[in-house]
Design a protein around this motif. Structure first.
Motif, PDB file in Angstrom:
ATOM      1  N   SER A 190       0.806  -1.218   0.000  1.00 54.65           N
ATOM      2  CA  SER A 190       0.000   0.000   0.000  1.00 54.65           C
ATOM      3  C   SER A 190       0.845   1.277   0.000  1.00 54.65           C
ATOM      4  O   SER A 190       0.436   2.294  -0.569  1.00 54.65           O
ATOM      5  CB  SER A 190      -0.969   0.000   1.177  1.00 54.65           C
ATOM      6  OG  SER A 190      -0.301  -0.171   2.400  1.00 54.65           O
ATOM      7  N   GLU A 191       2.018   1.247   0.642  1.00 56.34           N
ATOM      8  CA  GLU A 191       2.838   2.461   0.640  1.00 56.34           C
ATOM      9  C   GLU A 191       3.272   2.820  -0.776  1.00 56.34           C
ATOM     10  O   GLU A 191       3.297   4.003  -1.154  1.00 56.34           O
ATOM     11  CB  GLU A 191       4.051   2.268   1.552  1.00 56.34           C
ATOM     12  CG  GLU A 191       3.693   2.188   3.038  1.00 56.34           C
ATOM     13  CD  GLU A 191       2.892   3.410   3.503  1.00 56.34           C
ATOM     14  OE1 GLU A 191       3.277   4.541   3.138  1.00 56.34           O
ATOM     15  OE2 GLU A 191       1.876   3.216   4.197  1.00 56.34           O
ATOM     16  N   THR A 192       3.615   1.818  -1.573  1.00 58.82           N
ATOM     17  CA  THR A 192       3.960   2.079  -2.967  1.00 58.82           C
ATOM     18  C   THR A 192       2.753   2.590  -3.727  1.00 58.82           C
ATOM     19  O   THR A 192       2.857   3.517  -4.543  1.00 58.82           O
ATOM     20  CB  THR A 192       4.490   0.798  -3.629  1.00 58.82           C
ATOM     21  OG1 THR A 192       5.614   0.314  -2.902  1.00 58.82           O
ATOM     22  CG2 THR A 192       4.902   1.059  -5.077  1.00 58.82           C
ATOM     23  N   LEU A 193       1.594   2.023  -3.438  1.00 62.58           N
ATOM     24  CA  LEU A 193       0.365   2.487  -4.089  1.00 62.58           C
ATOM     25  C   LEU A 193       0.127   3.959  -3.817  1.00 62.58           C
ATOM     26  O   LEU A 193      -0.134   4.750  -4.744  1.00 62.58           O
ATOM     27  CB  LEU A 193      -0.809   1.639  -3.608  1.00 62.58           C
ATOM     28  CG  LEU A 193      -2.181   1.900  -4.247  1.00 62.58           C
ATOM     29  CD1 LEU A 193      -3.012   0.625  -4.250  1.00 62.58           C
ATOM     30  CD2 LEU A 193      -2.963   3.000  -3.501  1.00 62.58           C
ATOM     31  N   TRP A 194       0.252   4.364  -2.549  1.00 63.69           N
ATOM     32  CA  TRP A 194      -0.003   5.774  -2.221  1.00 63.69           C
ATOM     33  C   TRP A 194       1.040   6.691  -2.834  1.00 63.69           C
ATOM     34  O   TRP A 194       0.744   7.852  -3.158  1.00 63.69           O
ATOM     35  CB  TRP A 194      -0.069   5.969  -0.713  1.00 63.69           C
ATOM     36  CG  TRP A 194      -1.265   5.322  -0.088  1.00 63.69           C
ATOM     37  CD1 TRP A 194      -1.274   4.426   0.928  1.00 63.69           C
ATOM     38  CD2 TRP A 194      -2.634   5.524  -0.462  1.00 63.69           C
ATOM     39  NE1 TRP A 194      -2.556   4.041   1.213  1.00 63.69           N
ATOM     40  CE2 TRP A 194      -3.416   4.701   0.386  1.00 63.69           C
ATOM     41  CE3 TRP A 194      -3.269   6.310  -1.414  1.00 63.69           C
ATOM     42  CZ2 TRP A 194      -4.805   4.650   0.284  1.00 63.69           C
ATOM     43  CZ3 TRP A 194      -4.650   6.247  -1.521  1.00 63.69           C
ATOM     44  CH2 TRP A 194      -5.397   5.439  -0.670  1.00 63.69           C
ATOM     45  N   SER A 195       2.251   6.198  -3.038  1.00 60.72           N
ATOM     46  CA  SER A 195       3.272   7.034  -3.671  1.00 60.72           C
ATOM     47  C   SER A 195       2.904   7.369  -5.108  1.00 60.72           C
ATOM     48  O   SER A 195       3.362   8.389  -5.658  1.00 60.72           O
ATOM     49  CB  SER A 195       4.638   6.331  -3.630  1.00 60.72           C
ATOM     50  OG  SER A 195       4.694   5.254  -4.559  1.00 60.72           O
ATOM     51  N   GLN A 389      -0.726  -5.797  -3.936  1.00 61.90           N
ATOM     52  CA  GLN A 389       0.561  -5.917  -4.611  1.00 61.90           C
ATOM     53  C   GLN A 389       0.657  -4.856  -5.699  1.00 61.90           C
ATOM     54  O   GLN A 389      -0.322  -4.579  -6.386  1.00 61.90           O
ATOM     55  CB  GLN A 389       0.727  -7.317  -5.217  1.00 61.90           C
ATOM     56  CG  GLN A 389       0.852  -8.408  -4.163  1.00 61.90           C
ATOM     57  CD  GLN A 389       0.894  -9.808  -4.752  1.00 61.90           C
ATOM     58  OE1 GLN A 389       0.266 -10.096  -5.765  1.00 61.90           O
ATOM     59  NE2 GLN A 389       1.634 -10.709  -4.110  1.00 61.90           N
ATOM     60  N   VAL A 390       1.834  -4.265  -5.843  1.00 65.22           N
ATOM     61  CA  VAL A 390       2.007  -3.138  -6.754  1.00 65.22           C
ATOM     62  C   VAL A 390       3.270  -3.332  -7.577  1.00 65.22           C
ATOM     63  O   VAL A 390       4.329  -3.673  -7.032  1.00 65.22           O
ATOM     64  CB  VAL A 390       2.092  -1.800  -5.991  1.00 65.22           C
ATOM     65  CG1 VAL A 390       2.177  -0.626  -6.972  1.00 65.22           C
ATOM     66  CG2 VAL A 390       0.886  -1.631  -5.058  1.00 65.22           C
ATOM     67  N   ASN A 391       3.157  -3.102  -8.866  1.00 60.61           N
ATOM     68  CA  ASN A 391       4.313  -2.971  -9.748  1.00 60.61           C
ATOM     69  C   ASN A 391       4.323  -1.534 -10.248  1.00 60.61           C
ATOM     70  O   ASN A 391       3.554  -1.169 -11.131  1.00 60.61           O
ATOM     71  CB  ASN A 391       4.238  -3.951 -10.915  1.00 60.61           C
ATOM     72  CG  ASN A 391       5.458  -3.888 -11.828  1.00 60.61           C
ATOM     73  OD1 ASN A 391       6.299  -3.002 -11.693  1.00 60.61           O
ATOM     74  ND2 ASN A 391       5.555  -4.823 -12.755  1.00 60.61           N
ATOM     75  N   ALA A 392       5.150  -0.709  -9.650  1.00 61.15           N
ATOM     76  CA  ALA A 392       5.148   0.725  -9.960  1.00 61.15           C
ATOM     77  C   ALA A 392       5.837   1.034 -11.270  1.00 61.15           C
ATOM     78  O   ALA A 392       5.697   2.150 -11.791  1.00 61.15           O
ATOM     79  CB  ALA A 392       5.819   1.509  -8.836  1.00 61.15           C
ATOM     80  N   SER A 393       6.579   0.079 -11.843  1.00 62.23           N
ATOM     81  CA  SER A 393       7.345   0.361 -13.053  1.00 62.23           C
ATOM     82  C   SER A 393       6.764  -0.327 -14.273  1.00 62.23           C
ATOM     83  O   SER A 393       7.438  -0.470 -15.299  1.00 62.23           O
ATOM     84  CB  SER A 393       8.798  -0.080 -12.868  1.00 62.23           C
ATOM     85  OG  SER A 393       8.879  -1.463 -12.578  1.00 62.23           O
ATOM     86  N   GLY A 394       5.514  -0.779 -14.186  1.00 61.40           N
ATOM     87  CA  GLY A 394       4.907  -1.435 -15.332  1.00 61.40           C
ATOM     88  C   GLY A 394       4.921  -0.545 -16.568  1.00 61.40           C
ATOM     89  O   GLY A 394       4.691   0.668 -16.481  1.00 61.40           O
ATOM     90  N   GLY A 395       5.221  -1.135 -17.704  1.00 56.60           N
ATOM     91  CA  GLY A 395       5.214  -0.392 -18.961  1.00 56.60           C
ATOM     92  C   GLY A 395       6.439   0.428 -19.230  1.00 56.60           C
ATOM     93  O   GLY A 395       6.566   1.041 -20.277  1.00 56.60           O
ATOM     94  N   LEU A 396       7.386   0.481 -18.276  1.00 57.38           N
ATOM     95  CA  LEU A 396       8.587   1.282 -18.485  1.00 57.38           C
ATOM     96  C   LEU A 396       9.692   0.446 -19.105  1.00 57.38           C
ATOM     97  O   LEU A 396       9.833  -0.738 -18.803  1.00 57.38           O
ATOM     98  CB  LEU A 396       9.068   1.865 -17.158  1.00 57.38           C
ATOM     99  CG  LEU A 396       8.125   2.837 -16.467  1.00 57.38           C
ATOM    100  CD1 LEU A 396       8.732   3.293 -15.150  1.00 57.38           C
ATOM    101  CD2 LEU A 396       7.841   4.039 -17.345  1.00 57.38           C
TER     102      LEU A 396
END
Length: 399
Positions: A190-195, A389-396
């Motif tokens: 969740s912390e990555t999500l909020w970022s 679960q978060v993938n913050a770099s998807g598509g990069l």
């Protein structure tokens, strides 16, 4: 998935397995529920009885030659699956096709007087109209004076745990089965999500919805809060193009849920009016792409959907089915990297899911061991554990 070897695709041909129980037990139960929910005529009864017989001991039948979506299903691999046992076809495929044939049996696609009549509507309305829904809406008043980050977290968890309101999951369960207490998350990003959704954000959020009723309500409330708090500038809500998996949300279900929220007193009604206005001015839009009802993983997203997800600051994928489509409906080792198996998604992506099937990735070895020691393998399918679960770099490039 460049660095992750593919795991076996899930099938339902092993008696005692969860996929086998869905095809052999849940689908017949759903047919009987639908048969009894409407005053269908003899032709529909015969068609439903035929589908019931086929599900238990038969093979996949073709769509009628005049079906409007026949070319689409052929593009999705129909000709390769017709004539095979339901239990030998990839589970994601057989589950999805079951609902398409169920709609055919009740005349949903017409022409005729039953065209467009949702066979699952009584179950969805009962869920939405339940007293518990009103209690959950009233509980929003207690959040009014809390700091914004605290309200945001509460609504995120409301959206997450709302996934337990899955009618397809309930219809095959015993009437007296009680829900387990809310457990700790097995993964929490969740912390990555909020970022990705900062307080001064102005980007577009995509939310791929799962169930209608008491799950869709908190999804809409989360969108309303993010808009009202200035964390996003726009939201796109992706729903199913037709009734699907008993309780999956369609556009009509969005309207029903929004009316329920608008009619509520207090903070809930304020959120509802915000959403109503946001839909009127285009800040919230509803999308019902045909691929949302496809029997395929998101790795096979069509180009137009990839182009929609790519610029979003975040795509939230809700629920168990969408999780299976996101990571691939395979028997992954639970410690498989979520980042690796979602690397092909066209933008940053987050999964909010309660666990109701065997598919799981992204767990630590210690978490998996603790779950197995406490519950055997039941933790995978009971709906009593959840993950963010978060993938913050998807598509990069350069992942």
């Amino acid at each position: 998935m460049p660095d992750t070897p593919a795991a076996p695709v899930l099938l339902a041909n092993q008696p005692g397995s969860f996929p086998h129980s869905v095809l052999a037990e849940r689908h017949p139960a759903i047919i009987r529920q639908v048969r009894d929910a409407f005053p269908y005529g003899p032709g529909q009864h015969r068609a439903l009885d035929g589908l019931l017989e086929s599900c238990v001991a038969g093979v996949l039948q073709p769509l009628p030659e005049d079906a409007g979506d026949l070319p689409r299903w052929r593009a999705w691999g129909l000709d390769d699956q017709v004539g095979r046992s339901w239990f030998d076809v990839p589970w994601l495929w057989s589950e999805s096709y079951f609902y398409r044939l169920l709609l055919e049996a009740v005349g949903y696609f017409g022409p005729g007087p039953w065209q467009g009549v949702d066979p699952f509507r009584p179950f969805k309305r009962a869920e939405l109209d339940a007293p518990e829904t009103g209690e959950e809406l009233a509980a929003l008043d207690a959040l009014r004076d809390r700091p914004e980050p605290e309200r945001a977290r509460a609504l995120l968890h409301g959206s997450l745990w709302g996934n337990r309101a899955d009618l397809g999951f309930r219809l095959s369960a015993g009437d007296g089965e009680a829900a387990a207490p809310v457990p700790a998350l097995v993964a929490d990003g969740s912390e990555t999500l909020w970022s990705l959704l900062p307080p001064a954000g102005a980007g577009t959020l995509c939310l791929v919805a799962d169930n209608a009723g008491r799950e869709l309500v908190p999804d809409l409330l989360l969108i309303a809060h993010l808009l009202g708090a200035g964390r996003i500038g726009r939201a796109v809500l992706h729903v199913k193009p037709y009734p699907y998996y008993v309780s999956d949300a369609t556009t009509a279900d969005v309207v029903d849920a929004l009316r329920r929220i608008v009619a509520a007193p207090g903070a809930a009604g304020e959120y509802g009016r915000l959403l109503w206005a946001a839909m009127a001015d285009g800040r919230v839009t509803v999308r019902a792409h045909p691929f949302s009802g496809a029997p395929l993983p998101f790795a096979e997203l069509p180009d137009d959907l990839r182009a929609e997800f790519a610029p979003a600051v975040l795509t939230i994928v809700k629920g168990d089915l969408n999780y299976r489509r996101l990571v691939g409906d395979r028997r992954w080792p639970p410690t498989t990297s979520f980042h690796e198996v979602t690397a092909g998604f066209p933008g940053p992506v987050a999964a909010l899911r309660t666990l109701k099937s065997d598919v799981i990735t992204g767990l630590t070895a210690d978490t998996e061991a603790a779950l197995v020691a406490a519950e055997g393998q039941r933790w995978r399918t009971a709906g009593t554990h959840a993950l963010i679960q978060v993938n913050a770099s998807g598509g990069l490039p350069g992942r």
